[in-house]
Design an enzyme around this catalytic site. Sequence first.
Site, PDB file in Angstrom:
ATOM      1  N   HIS A   1       0.823  -1.213   0.000  1.00  0.00           N
ATOM      2  CA  HIS A   1       0.000   0.000   0.000  1.00  0.00           C
ATOM      3  C   HIS A   1       0.855   1.261   0.000  1.00  0.00           C
ATOM      4  CE1 HIS A   1      -4.033   1.764   0.612  1.00  0.00           C
ATOM      5  NE2 HIS A   1      -3.360   2.745   1.192  1.00  0.00           N
ATOM      6  N   ASP A  51       1.999   2.105   3.787  1.00  0.00           N
ATOM      7  CA  ASP A  51       1.067   3.246   3.802  1.00  0.00           C
ATOM      8  C   ASP A  51       1.809   4.560   3.583  1.00  0.00           C
ATOM      9  OD1 ASP A  51      -1.431   4.387   3.854  1.00  0.00           O
ATOM     10  OD2 ASP A  51      -1.725   4.232   6.012  1.00  0.00           O
ATOM     11  N   GLU A  55      -9.143   1.519  -2.727  1.00  0.00           N
ATOM     12  CA  GLU A  55      -9.213   1.556  -1.263  1.00  0.00           C
ATOM     13  C   GLU A  55     -10.595   1.979  -0.765  1.00  0.00           C
ATOM     14  OE1 GLU A  55      -6.611   2.995   2.631  1.00  0.00           O
ATOM     15  OE2 GLU A  55      -6.273   3.976   0.695  1.00  0.00           O
ATOM     16  N   HIS A  61     -13.552   1.976   3.510  1.00  0.00           N
ATOM     17  CA  HIS A  61     -12.530   2.858   4.050  1.00  0.00           C
ATOM     18  C   HIS A  61     -13.043   3.349   5.403  1.00  0.00           C
ATOM     19  CE1 HIS A  61      -9.766   6.390   4.373  1.00  0.00           C
ATOM     20  NE2 HIS A  61      -8.926   5.418   4.081  1.00  0.00           N
ATOM     21  N   HIS A 110      -2.660  -3.014   4.753  1.00  0.00           N
ATOM     22  CA  HIS A 110      -1.874  -2.098   5.596  1.00  0.00           C
ATOM     23  C   HIS A 110      -2.509  -2.040   6.983  1.00  0.00           C
ATOM     24  CE1 HIS A 110      -4.983   0.271   3.672  1.00  0.00           C
ATOM     25  NE2 HIS A 110      -4.726   1.369   4.372  1.00  0.00           N
ATOM     26  N   ASP A 119       0.235   5.609  -1.065  1.00  0.00           N
ATOM     27  CA  ASP A 119      -0.753   6.618  -1.451  1.00  0.00           C
ATOM     28  C   ASP A 119      -0.188   7.726  -2.331  1.00  0.00           C
ATOM     29  OD1 ASP A 119      -3.363   5.974  -0.279  1.00  0.00           O
ATOM     30  OD2 ASP A 119      -2.306   6.045   1.635  1.00  0.00           O
ATOM     31  N   HIS A 150      -9.251  -1.876   7.112  1.00  0.00           N
ATOM     32  CA  HIS A 150     -10.304  -0.875   7.328  1.00  0.00           C
ATOM     33  C   HIS A 150     -11.672  -1.457   7.686  1.00  0.00           C
ATOM     34  CE1 HIS A 150      -8.314   2.952   6.462  1.00  0.00           C
ATOM     35  NE2 HIS A 150      -7.708   2.361   5.449  1.00  0.00           N
TER      36      HIS A 150
END
Length: 411
Positions: A34, A339, A142, A169, A231, A36, A210
Amino acid sequence: MTLAIALLFASVADPAIPARIDRLLARAPVVDGHNDLAWEIRATLAAGPEALDLNADTTKLPHPLQTDIPRLRQGGVGAQFWSVWIPATTTGAQAVETTLEQIDIVRRMVAANPRNLALATTAADIRRITKAGRIASLIGVEGGHQIDGRLSVLRQYRALGVGYMTLTHGRSLPWADSATDAPIAGGLTAFGRQVVAEMNRIGMIVDVAHVSDATMRAVLATTVAPVIASHSSARALADAPRNIPDDLLRAIAANGGVVMVNCYPAFLSAAWRAWDQQRSAFAKTAGVPADVYGPRSPAPLVAWDAAHPMPVVTVATVADHVDHIAQVAGHDHVGLGGDYDGIQGTAPVGMEGVDGYPRLLAELARRGWSDTDLAKLTQANILRVMARVEGVAAAQAGRPPIDATDALAVR
């Protein structure tokens, strides 16, 4: 010497360990679950991914990043799942449109760096691309809000190269509950189970990062393929709802899945989490955003931070979570999902960017991890999951898609 620096040096005190880790990463580079960066590009670069020189040191940018190609190389990262995250507040047709834009950002970023990056969708792709000396680039959606309740959209994401979808999420959905919101679905609804089944059929990995505990249990009771938590960390060490309790760590192991440990201090340290909650409460009273850290923070938070030092989170803290998951679930069921570029200003000392993985592996080696188990952590476990997900899809190749109208009827 500060305590944090002392701990960092202690983790690599054996002079033979760095060379050992270099050899390990040469044959088993990290597959990170993961990152971003795509949203950071969207948020900070109006000109798009072509304007970002990923071959330069991105810590020097006006808006510093945690990822660039030199640091991916230094970190021994051979494959990266790029998250195409969008805010949970973006819903409906706009969520689909924004997700397509995020997928486009990843694909353009890869196309702009052909000497170093290459798109991948399978375990075999990763092996081929890393063998050729490039970094395999995969895509993860995600949040289930990004399909707008439509399995047709899910299938089209897969056709565009999406490798996994995180079912929720930060907000619960009508068909699946988030770990950080009030429940709506009571785990998974009939439509939620259809989503999981369709992901199994088309070869998309189900990601349970999540989701609520109830949703995770429902997923594990539904799926016929292994899952990942792309993650997440261990709740026994840091009591965050986003982390995974021991009973579900064991359940994921029984499913054949992998929990990929992240580097966000709120999911690693109870002390850091308590500090951050106090900081957020102060920010609310001061009328400033709390999700900015370091010198870029609003002035009231800069003053608050000076009076309330951030608790130290180190490489050893991350290693504690990796160790715990390996002890509870087994060495076959733990991986890495940093992450990065979703945690600016808050990463552990020694792991401030994607170049930090060798320090983590060195710490685990110092604790007695074998090269075989380290290679499982870096890539073998997630490659096994990917291959098994691909096998499940191949076995269902003759089964027709769930009709879109049927999907809507069972929501």
